[in-house]
Design an enzyme around this catalytic site. Structure first.
Site, PDB file in Angstrom:
ATOM      1  N   ASP A  99       0.863  -1.166   0.000  1.00 54.44           N
ATOM      2  CA  ASP A  99       0.000   0.000   0.000  1.00 54.44           C
ATOM      3  C   ASP A  99       0.906   1.224   0.000  1.00 54.44           C
ATOM      4  O   ASP A  99       1.952   1.220   0.645  1.00 54.44           O
ATOM      5  CB  ASP A  99      -0.854  -0.007   1.284  1.00 54.44           C
ATOM      6  CG  ASP A  99      -2.260   0.456   1.027  1.00 54.44           C
ATOM      7  OD1 ASP A  99      -2.409   1.526   0.419  1.00 54.44           O
ATOM      8  OD2 ASP A  99      -3.198  -0.239   1.454  1.00 54.44           O
ATOM      9  N   HIS A 332     -11.060  -3.111   3.273  1.00 53.72           N
ATOM     10  CA  HIS A 332     -10.987  -2.713   4.684  1.00 53.72           C
ATOM     11  C   HIS A 332     -11.811  -1.464   4.986  1.00 53.72           C
ATOM     12  O   HIS A 332     -11.859  -1.039   6.135  1.00 53.72           O
ATOM     13  CB  HIS A 332      -9.523  -2.467   5.056  1.00 53.72           C
ATOM     14  CG  HIS A 332      -8.946  -1.293   4.323  1.00 53.72           C
ATOM     15  ND1 HIS A 332      -8.751  -1.292   2.960  1.00 53.72           N
ATOM     16  CD2 HIS A 332      -8.565  -0.068   4.748  1.00 53.72           C
ATOM     17  CE1 HIS A 332      -8.273  -0.118   2.584  1.00 53.72           C
ATOM     18  NE2 HIS A 332      -8.142   0.644   3.658  1.00 53.72           N
TER      19      HIS A 332
HETATM   20  O1  TEU Z   1      -9.761   5.553   1.592  1.00 58.45           O
HETATM   21  C1  TEU Z   1     -10.296   6.578   0.841  1.00 58.45           C
HETATM   22  C2  TEU Z   1     -11.690   6.995   1.189  1.00 58.45           C
HETATM   23  O2  TEU Z   1     -11.986   8.143   1.083  1.00 58.45           O
HETATM   24  C3  TEU Z   1     -12.760   6.085   1.630  1.00 58.45           C
HETATM   25  O3  TEU Z   1     -12.832   4.843   1.120  1.00 58.45           O
HETATM   26  C4  TEU Z   1     -13.002   6.180   3.092  1.00 58.45           C
HETATM   27  O4  TEU Z   1     -12.709   5.001   3.748  1.00 58.45           O
HETATM   28  C5  TEU Z   1     -14.451   6.463   3.299  1.00 58.45           C
HETATM   29  O5  TEU Z   1     -14.738   7.668   2.667  1.00 58.45           O
HETATM   30  C6  TEU Z   1     -14.805   6.601   4.741  1.00 58.45           C
HETATM   31  O6  TEU Z   1     -16.171   6.762   4.831  1.00 58.45           O
HETATM   32  C7  TEU Z   1      -8.401   5.417   1.692  1.00 58.45           C
HETATM   33  C8  TEU Z   1      -8.082   4.218   2.576  1.00 58.45           C
HETATM   34  O7  TEU Z   1      -8.530   3.063   1.949  1.00 58.45           O
HETATM   35  C9  TEU Z   1      -8.692   4.444   3.928  1.00 58.45           C
HETATM   36  O8  TEU Z   1      -8.555   3.338   4.773  1.00 58.45           O
HETATM   37  C10 TEU Z   1      -8.036   5.664   4.516  1.00 58.45           C
HETATM   38  O9  TEU Z   1      -8.672   5.977   5.726  1.00 58.45           O
HETATM   39  C11 TEU Z   1      -8.109   6.876   3.593  1.00 58.45           C
HETATM   40  O10 TEU Z   1      -7.778   6.564   2.254  1.00 58.45           O
HETATM   41  C12 TEU Z   1      -7.125   7.929   4.027  1.00 58.45           C
HETATM   42  O11 TEU Z   1      -5.830   7.518   3.811  1.00 58.45           O
END
Ligand code: TEU
Length: 564
Positions: A99, A332
């Protein structure tokens, strides 16, 4: 470097390290734990692992706030442990995808600390720092943008009149990609991992790297002014991606997948167009919006199958022969698939889980499987907010209360969409803590259903979903039609059935499924003449002439002849 495009015949398994396996019994997953399960992963039939962040992080966003990009967080192990993990994965023919969170760093990153240490620090320009606005004697943030995680996207720097931008939590400061020194650091980080032998990257919210300057207020009439039009698919996006591709990604036989934040259809196509040399693929999450209001994760609505089909199949049809796709049903950041999409999981967990796998992974693109999904893990019946560890759940809950939504109702919304569901420890067996560890209280509560729903129990069951996944992945592997065939959708308007064909040269496969808990009588499209039943998640298929009597959540693959 000549690319082999190995990813086109790959199947990726996603591991969320905190919750996979805790070998040293301290309550947190670790690399040693992952090592102990590599044979299990290999046996599923997957060919690559994507590790959610393993880097050093203070974990305000569980690893997505990185404080050192070139080190492993001690809670997971050491760099030597990671090197061993890499060797052990490769030994088993498993590629390793890291990642990469490059839109922001942790505010505990050395760069950010330096930036704040002095107004003259060169590191200040690593971030997006601006003076606030003064209105009626009050100091306001530089723009009115809202963070993705609620609240203002700007945090004031101490008692100064300056703020830094954070499009996510305030502990995640956005990097200034305009600064060539930042891009140089990034290229260096990518090459550091590539030189070690990792095989690719998943880029976190990559399409936010480029912002529109000068930064300006969002004047759109929305409840929240997110400013998205000033940072999504920004003007220098393609240039930035080309640069990291040229200086790092293209030097190795890599695979890249970008996680994007609501990209435009046009931009999405350009990111993955092979001639552009940017990314190999991006995730398509359109179908995740089919059971939420306006794609807002926490606001439940009954699943709309048409919307689901558009999200799942649309990009496969659009990108055919051009960019590469990914096939995803869980990760996740989302609740468990069998507990959403209006699925009757109480009665049909196995049927629905296998149906979802069939309709998703027989598509055009690289399958991504999220840990536990292969055993039909369900959501957790959380009892109170303090069982939820994800700060987003709390931010959104507090926001709801501030809008006078009653506590009980707010909790129900949060429980519906919480990212926490995917993040409870893996249930390996029915022993203490589901075999996640030897009994230490895990960082996040286990799903009490672990006694019944766990990997061991699934493997021992006569209706094992894991074994079904193995069969499905074996069916898929090296099947030219699945790997390369064009996708044609049928009966788009049908409210219960999803149906599409895959055609390659003279071969045609027809995939269809009943996405409901009631039997459905389905007449095959005129264009499809079945010659054999190749696979189903039930032991039999009632096919009477051209009409199939589908049982609840029954999915079928037919060998067929087409007119064309
Ligand atoms: O996620 C991006 C993101 O904006 C969403 O999928 C977020 O989880 C959702 O809007 C919450 O309601 C990525 C990662 O996958 C996530 O785990 C991180 O928290 C986020 O970026 C920030 O790095």
């Amino acid at each position: 470097m000549q690319k082999t495009e190995w990813y086109k015949n790959a199947v990726v398994y996603q591991i969320y390290p905190f919750s996979f396996m805790d070998a040293n019994n301290d309550g947190m997953g670790d690399i040693e734990g992952i090592l102990s399960k590599l044979d299990y992963i290999k046996e599923l039939g997957v060919t690559a692992i994507w590790f959610s962040p393993l880097y050093r992080s203070p974990d305000y966003d569980y690893g997505y706030d990185i404080s050192d990009y070139k080190d492993i967080d001690p809670q997971f192990g050491t760099m030597a442990d990671f090197d061993r993990l890499l060797v052990e994965c490769h030994k088993r023919g498993l590629k390793v995808i890291m990642d990469m969170v490059l839109n922001h760093t942790s505010t505990e990153h050395q760069w950010f600390k330096e930036a704040l240490s002095s107004p003259d620090s060169p590191y200040r320009d690593y971030y997006i720092i601006r003076k606030g606005k003064t209105e009626k004697g009050k100091l306001l943030p530089p723009t009115n943008w809202a963070s993705t995680f609620t609240g203002s996207a700007w945090e004031r720097i101490g008692e100064t009149d300056e703020f830094y931008l954070h499009l996510f939590a305030k502990e995640q400061a956005d990097l200034n990609w305009e600064n060539p020194a930042v891009r140089k650091e990034i290229v260096d980080i990518l090459n550091f991992w590539l030189a070690k032998g990792v095989d690719g990257f998943r880029f976190d919210v990559f399409n936010m790297f480029s912002k529109v300057y000068p930064l300006q207020d969002d004047h759109q009439k929305h409840t929240f002014q997110t400013g998205a039009q000033y940072f999504v698919d920004g003007p220098r996006m393609h240039e930035f991606l080309k640069e990291i591709n040229e200086k790092a990604l293209s030097l190795y036989d890599t695979f890249t997948v970008g996680e994007s934040f609501h990209p435009s259809v046009e931009a999405a196509k350009e990111y993955v167009r092979p001639e552009n040399h940017e990314l190999d693929s991006i995730f398509s999450f359109g179908h995740f919006g089919s059971d939420t209001i306006a794609s807002k994760q926490f606001f439940w609505k009954p699943m709309n199958l048409r919307q689901f089909k558009e999200g799942l199949l649309g990009p496969q049809i659009e990108n055919y022969g051009s960019g590469w796709n990914t096939l995803v049903i869980e990760n996740h950041d989302n609740p468990r698939a069998v507990s959403r999409f209006s699925i009757d999981t109480k009665h049909y967990r196995y049927e629905a889980g296998s149906m979802l796998a069939m309709i998703t992974y027989l598509g055009y693109g690289t399958p991504f499987i999220y840990m536990g999904q292969e055993a039909g893990f369900t959501n957790t019946d959380f009892k109170s907010m303090d069982q939820l560890k994800d700060s987003v759940s709390h931010f959104v809950y507090d926001l709801m209360l501030s809008y006078h939504i009653p506590k009980g109702l707010a909790f129900r919304f949060i429980k519906y969409g919480a990212r926490d569901h995917a993040r409870v420890p893996m249930a390996w067996n029915d022993s203490v803590n589901g075999g996640f560890n030897a009994g230490h209280e895990p960082w996040q509560c286990v799903n009490p259903l672990y006694k019944k729903i766990n990997i061991k129990a699934d493997l021992e069951s006569s209706r094992s979903l894991i074994r079904f996944y193995q069969k499905l992945l074996a069916f898929r592997k090296d099947n030219e039609t699945i790997l390369q065939g064009a996708v044609t959708e049928f009966d788009h308007e049908h409210k219960k059935v999803i149906a599409y064909s895959r055609t390659w040269k003279k071969d045609c496969l027809f995939i269809f499924a009943n996405f409901s808990n009631k039997p459905v009588s389905y007449t095959l499209p005129e264009a499809i003449s079945p010659t054999a039943v190749l696979m189903s998640n039930y032991s039999d298929l009632k096919l009477d002439g051209r009409t199939a009597e589908l049982k609840p959540y029954q999915a079928v693959v037919l060998q067929a002849e087409t007119e064309s």
